[in-house]
Design a protein around this motif. Structure first.
Motif, PDB file in Angstrom:
ATOM      1  N   PRO A   1       3.060  60.299  57.928  1.00  0.00           N
ATOM      2  CA  PRO A   1       3.198  59.814  56.544  1.00  0.00           C
ATOM      3  C   PRO A   1       2.840  58.338  56.445  1.00  0.00           C
ATOM      4  O   PRO A   1       3.225  57.537  57.308  1.00  0.00           O
ATOM      5  CB  PRO A   1       4.674  60.068  56.232  1.00  0.00           C
ATOM      6  N   GLY A   2       2.089  58.008  55.404  1.00  0.00           N
ATOM      7  CA  GLY A   2       1.624  56.641  55.227  1.00  0.00           C
ATOM      8  C   GLY A   2       0.287  56.356  55.859  1.00  0.00           C
ATOM      9  O   GLY A   2      -0.307  55.291  55.624  1.00  0.00           O
ATOM     10  N   GLY A   3      -0.199  57.291  56.647  1.00  0.00           N
ATOM     11  CA  GLY A   3      -1.475  57.116  57.336  1.00  0.00           C
ATOM     12  C   GLY A   3      -2.671  57.453  56.474  1.00  0.00           C
ATOM     13  O   GLY A   3      -2.532  57.773  55.286  1.00  0.00           O
ATOM     14  N   SER A   4      -3.850  57.402  57.086  1.00  0.00           N
ATOM     15  CA  SER A   4      -5.105  57.641  56.382  1.00  0.00           C
ATOM     16  C   SER A   4      -5.977  58.622  57.150  1.00  0.00           C
ATOM     17  O   SER A   4      -5.892  58.717  58.379  1.00  0.00           O
ATOM     18  CB  SER A   4      -5.882  56.331  56.211  1.00  0.00           C
ATOM     19  N   LEU A   5      -6.804  59.323  56.394  1.00  0.00           N
ATOM     20  CA  LEU A   5      -7.831  60.199  56.963  1.00  0.00           C
ATOM     21  C   LEU A   5      -9.044  60.124  56.060  1.00  0.00           C
ATOM     22  O   LEU A   5      -8.917  59.909  54.848  1.00  0.00           O
ATOM     23  CB  LEU A   5      -7.363  61.659  57.035  1.00  0.00           C
ATOM     24  N   ARG A   6     -10.206  60.360  56.636  1.00  0.00           N
ATOM     25  CA  ARG A   6     -11.424  60.485  55.837  1.00  0.00           C
ATOM     26  C   ARG A   6     -12.054  61.837  56.133  1.00  0.00           C
ATOM     27  O   ARG A   6     -12.435  62.122  57.275  1.00  0.00           O
ATOM     28  CB  ARG A   6     -12.421  59.374  56.136  1.00  0.00           C
TER      29      ARG A   6
END
Length: 115
Positions: free
Chosen positions: A14-19
């Motif tokens: 949670p709070g992370g990023s993905l592309r």
């Protein structure tokens, strides 16, 4: 033959990023629009973001300010940048493109947001 191939899914905290990436077999500009959908277990598929041929963008209220849809016509690929991810973003994400009145879909990529 139109093909859409997604990639970039995975497990993130949670709070992370993905592309996410959606590689198309034809020029992005040849599509009326390109969209990302998602489907969580036991739920209907929902529209997340749309990039129209003229460049305008629409987002679901649940992802506004966190997700961004962009395209790279040279690749040709459409991306979904996902920031500040929440557990409720967990789903299979699908790329969609409409061309000459026909909808095309990718195979989907799993995104799991969990600690």
């Amino acid at each position: 033959q139109v093909q859409l191939v997604e990639s970039g899914g995975g497990l993130v905290q949670p709070g992370g990023s993905l592309r996410l990436s959606c590689a198309a077999s034809q020029r992005i500009s040849s599509f009326t629009y390109m969209s990302w959908y998602r489907q969580a277990p036991g739920k209907q598929r929902e529209l997340v973001a749309t990039l129209w041929g003229g460049g305008s963008r629409n987002y679901a209220d649940s992802v506004k300010g966190r997700f961004t849809i962009v395209s790279d016509n040279a690749k040709p690929t459409v991306y979904l940048q996902m920031n500040s991810l929440k557990p409720e973003d967990t789903a299979v994400y699908y790329c969609n493109g409409r061309k000459l009145g026909t909808d095309y879909w990718g195979q989907g990529t799993q995104v799991t947001v969990s600690a």
